[in-house]
Design an enzyme around this catalytic site. Structure first.
Site, PDB file in Angstrom:
ATOM      1  N   GLU A  83       1.993   6.670   4.796  1.00 60.36           N
ATOM      2  CA  GLU A  83       2.007   5.821   3.608  1.00 60.36           C
ATOM      3  C   GLU A  83       1.847   6.665   2.354  1.00 60.36           C
ATOM      4  O   GLU A  83       0.982   7.518   2.261  1.00 60.36           O
ATOM      5  CB  GLU A  83       0.903   4.776   3.695  1.00 60.36           C
ATOM      6  N   GLY A  84       2.680   6.392   1.372  1.00 57.06           N
ATOM      7  CA  GLY A  84       2.690   7.155   0.136  1.00 57.06           C
ATOM      8  C   GLY A  84       3.756   8.224   0.141  1.00 57.06           C
ATOM      9  O   GLY A  84       4.477   8.405  -0.851  1.00 57.06           O
TER      10      GLY A  84
END
Length: 637
Positions: free
Chosen positions: A549-550
């Site tokens: 995530e990211g």
């Protein structure tokens, strides 16, 4: 903690300056708080003093524990020395501590040695500590020997403690002024745009001669930056007056937060049809231009220059984390803090700052609530303040990511509670660290979500209840970030199940939040697909990235920036009156269609004729002949 950059902080202030309230606001987001009371009870007949003490007690949340050191001043150093790393101590205040230290009942006493012991204990304390103390250096010299002894001892204590603390803040009329920030790790006032060189905090080079890689500024320990409120700064425009009480911000359902500009977005997309683009245009990426225009409030949006990545780190206990490698999420968070790993390298490539945020750990949702309601309130306020700090620093885009064991199961539970999803349909396959599919772990996760939903089948489905029962710390903090970013008109680039789960929860608190969110890629994750459909967030890309995530969003960010830069820089096409001319110095008209901008296309008296639909120059839609016009696009040239 809502303010980063220290492990121990001294809060100074005068009488009724608001120092205690400010100190309490620093620890409202800490999962474990121990309040250390130092003041003596005083004269039983002094009702005003008793009222003050009662007011202090009433402000403390029920989850805090209280410890008193009034009987023995030296015990305060022992309390600090024995504190655990997961604790946060709030010592209020040193004035009361010095009063007891000078009390005749404790004489003879070596106050200098006791103060030195306190300072030494602070330097070696493993817990986070907030100390409150009256500032006596600005007052008059007392006229009595006892008064002078008190001010001398308290002044010495303040100097020793200030020297031992990482940060010192002076509260004047309720306004904090930071006297001793952690300057070495301070955030730059104006983060560099993508084209500039990213700030370097470390370099990596292996033994085989791989070139050193510039790494991003890691903002894990940064004092709050000064507000960026220059005239004309649309990114930091004021928003709304929110309800406030003694404990701070109130986040409640039905808040009225700002909406993006409803006119700028469509105008920007219409403007794209007039640009001098050689081909058919930007395709589905015109939505990026419309989104940026609406959130910036202008038909000609600029590429995001200052970007901050918020990586939320927090684990979930129980079956929801089945198949996760123990300690892996902590390793990833530490790696990002050190400026290493995929996320940090991608942040460096994008010139983005990276802030790693530790969130409250979540209990096993199948057995008990993941968080208490008090923890949910603190997490929401914490996330809100993270967004506010970013806006004050001039950040123009937030990238929201998370790492932690059990996050996907928590997101699936939230989707099941808010969208009626079946857990097996929104839980992705479990991939081991060796790249194999672990179906047994996947079934354990499904069972954990099923049992959690069964346990809460009669519970309220309000936003805060869902966060407390199912969502946990990372989803709660992410929800606060979305709300705070919406309040400050900062767009958010979502990536992964935690962000979209927070988007689902935020609908009941402020429905405007989803309009400030952009989803670059669904990553092939079923939960993200479903939540995006419910929230009306069409993924811009279909790359099926799975870098964490990211990191997925950061891969797509250069493309999105390029689209915005192109749309802002290109002129209008010459056939539509653009400034650029043909090599001969005259605009080249489109010979396939009549020009209604030609001065010859007028009546003899100089007036424009009534509009008449022109005859088609090529085959119509029912024709079977070849069509000279392109199959799609805005314009043929």
């Amino acid at each position: 903690m809502s303010v980063q950059g220290w492990n121990t902080v001294l809060v100074l202030g005068g009488i009724r300056s608001g120092k205690s309230e400010f100190a309490e606001s620093l620890v409202t987001d800490a999962p474990v708080v121990r309040y250390v009371a130092t003041a003596p009870e005083g004269d039983p007949e002094d009702t005003e003093w008793a009222t003050r003490l009662a007011a202090h007690r009433a402000r403390r949340p029920g989850s805090w524990t209280t410890e008193e050191t009034t009987e023995d001043p030296r015990r305060l150093a022992d309390v600090l020395a024995s504190a655990e790393p997961n604790e946060t101590l709030l010592v209020d205040d040193l004035g009361g501590w010095v009063t007891v230290l000078l009390d005749p009942d404790h004489q003879p006493a070596d106050d200098v040695a006791t103060i030195a012991e306190l300072a030494d204990a602070l330097r070696t304390c493993s817990a986070r500590v907030v100390l409150v103390s009256p500032e006596v250096g600005l007052s008059l010299v007392p006229t009595t020997p006892l008064g002078r002894a008190f001010t001398d001892a308290l002044g010495a204590a303040n100097r020793a403690v200030a020297d031992a603390c990482d940060a010192v803040v002076l509260v004047v009329a309720g306004q904090p002024v930071w006297l001793k920030p952690v300057a070495a790790l301070a955030e730059p006032a104006a983060p560099a745009p993508a084209a500039a060189t990213a700030p370097v905090v470390a370099t990596l080079a292996d033994a085989e001669g791989i070139p050193e890689v510039q790494l991003p500024d890691v903002l894990t320990h940064t004092p709050p930056p000064a507000p960026n409120q220059e005239p004309g700064n649309a990114w930091a425009a004021p928003t709304m007056a929110l309800p406030m009480v003694a404990t701070g911000l109130v986040i409640q359902p039905g808040m009225e937060l700002p909406m993006p500009d409803e006119y700028a977005g469509p105008q920007a997309v219409d403007r794209l049809a007039t640009l001098d683009v050689p081909g058919a245009g930007l395709g589905v990426l015109d939505r990026v231009v419309g989104f940026a225009a609406a959130t910036q409030g202008t038909p000609t949006p600029q590429a995001w220059g200052s970007v901050r990545v918020l990586l939320l780190h927090g684990d979930h206990a129980g079956g929801g984390s089945a198949g996760a490698v123990a300690g892996e999420s902590a390793r990833r968070a530490a790696q990002a803090r050190a400026g290493q790993g995929a996320l940090a390298r991608l942040a460096a490539e994008n010139g983005a700052s990276l802030q790693v945020v530790d969130v409250p750990a979540s209990a096993a949702m199948e057995d008990e609530p993941a968080l208490t309601l008090d923890q949910v309130e603190s997490a929401l306020r914490y996330g809100w303040r993270l967004a506010e700090q970013a806006a004050d620093a001039g950040v123009q885009l937030l990238v929201l990511g998370a790492c932690g064991a059990g996050t996907e199961a928590a997101a699936a539970a939230v989707l099941a509670a808010t969208a009626g999803a079946e857990p097996p349909t929104v839980l992705g396959r479990v991939i081991t660290d060796t790249g194999e599919i672990d179906d047994a772990a996947w079934m354990l996760r499904c069972a954990a979500v099923r049992d959690a939903l069964h346990r809460t089948r009669r519970s309220s489905r309000g936003a805060k209840d869902i966060l407390a029962e199912l969502g946990g710390g990372d989803v709660a903090v992410a929800t606060g970030v979305l709300l705070g970013a919406t309040a400050r008109r900062v767009p958010v680039l979502l990536d992964g199940p935690v962000g979209v789960a927070a988007g689902m929860v935020s609908r009941d608190l402020a429905g405007q939040a989803r309009h400030w969110c952009l989803l670059a890629d669904h990553g092939g994750h079923p939960a993200v697909r479903l939540a995006a459909d419910v929230l009306g967030l069409t993924p811009l890309l279909d790359l099926r990235l799975d870098l964490g995530e990211g990191a997925n969003a950061l891969v797509a960010l250069p493309l999105l920036r390029s689209v915005l830069a192109l749309s802002a820089a290109l002129p209008v096409h010459p056939s539509l009156g653009g400034g650029e001319a043909a090599p001969t110095g005259e605009a080249v008209p489109n010979i396939d269609e009549p020009s209604y901008f030609d001065a010859s296309n007028t009546d003899p008296d100089g007036t424009e004729p009534d509009f008449a639909e022109p005859e088609p120059a090529g085959p119509g839609p029912a024709s079977t002949g070849a069509d000279d016009q392109p199959a799609s696009g805005w314009r043929a040239v």
